[in-house]
Write a protein that holds these residues in place. Structure first.
Motif, PDB file in Angstrom:
ATOM      1  N   GLU A 151      -4.315  -0.158  -3.641  1.00  0.00           N
ATOM      2  CA  GLU A 151      -5.454  -0.026  -2.738  1.00  0.00           C
ATOM      3  C   GLU A 151      -5.568  -1.281  -1.877  1.00  0.00           C
ATOM      4  O   GLU A 151      -5.517  -2.399  -2.401  1.00  0.00           O
ATOM      5  CB  GLU A 151      -6.753   0.169  -3.537  1.00  0.00           C
ATOM      6  CG  GLU A 151      -6.786   1.440  -4.350  1.00  0.00           C
ATOM      7  CD  GLU A 151      -6.780   2.696  -3.493  1.00  0.00           C
ATOM      8  OE1 GLU A 151      -7.364   2.677  -2.394  1.00  0.00           O
ATOM      9  OE2 GLU A 151      -6.174   3.699  -3.928  1.00  0.00           O
ATOM     10  N   GLN A 152      -5.718  -1.102  -0.585  1.00  0.00           N
ATOM     11  CA  GLN A 152      -5.813  -2.215   0.360  1.00  0.00           C
ATOM     12  C   GLN A 152      -6.925  -3.194  -0.039  1.00  0.00           C
ATOM     13  O   GLN A 152      -6.788  -4.397   0.129  1.00  0.00           O
ATOM     14  CB  GLN A 152      -6.074  -1.669   1.777  1.00  0.00           C
ATOM     15  CG  GLN A 152      -6.157  -2.729   2.856  1.00  0.00           C
ATOM     16  CD  GLN A 152      -4.823  -3.365   3.179  1.00  0.00           C
ATOM     17  OE1 GLN A 152      -3.819  -2.679   3.308  1.00  0.00           O
ATOM     18  NE2 GLN A 152      -4.794  -4.668   3.319  1.00  0.00           N
TER      19      GLN A 152
ATOM     20  N   VAL B 217       0.837  -1.203   0.000  1.00  0.00           N
ATOM     21  CA  VAL B 217       0.000   0.000   0.000  1.00  0.00           C
ATOM     22  C   VAL B 217       0.873   1.254   0.000  1.00  0.00           C
ATOM     23  O   VAL B 217       0.649   2.178  -0.780  1.00  0.00           O
ATOM     24  CB  VAL B 217      -0.968  -0.005   1.205  1.00  0.00           C
ATOM     25  CG1 VAL B 217      -1.646   1.345   1.373  1.00  0.00           C
ATOM     26  CG2 VAL B 217      -2.005  -1.114   1.052  1.00  0.00           C
TER      27      VAL B 217
END
Length: 83
Positions: free
Chosen positions: A21-22, A15
């Protein structure tokens, strides 16, 4: 270091360093397609893994890495082999 710690550390640097994006990081997701890394990014990834976990990686280590789970397992196995 247990599996959960490996996953947390890996996800955090993906990240932070690779601006992923997580939400797209999941164990079954295809790592290469999800991250969209080029060859220079893989070099950075290896350096980050080596500095975070103290293990050495080579090109052969990534041959069977398809998913994030494969990646986590590979790192965990390297850590165990080093111990």
């Amino acid at each position: 270091m247990n599996k959960e710690e490996v996953i947390e550390i890996v996800n955090n640097f993906l990240v932070e360093e690779f601006e992923v994006e997580q939400e797209v990081i999941s164990p079954k997701a295809p790592m290469k397609d999800t991250l969209g890394l080029d060859s220079l990014d893989y070099v950075d990834l290896v350096v980050i893994i080596e500095s975070n976990f103290g293990v050495k990686l080579g090109e052969a280590d990534f041959v069977n890495v398809e998913s994030f789970q494969d990646f986590y397992d590979m790192i965990e196995n390297k850590i165990k082999a080093k111990a």
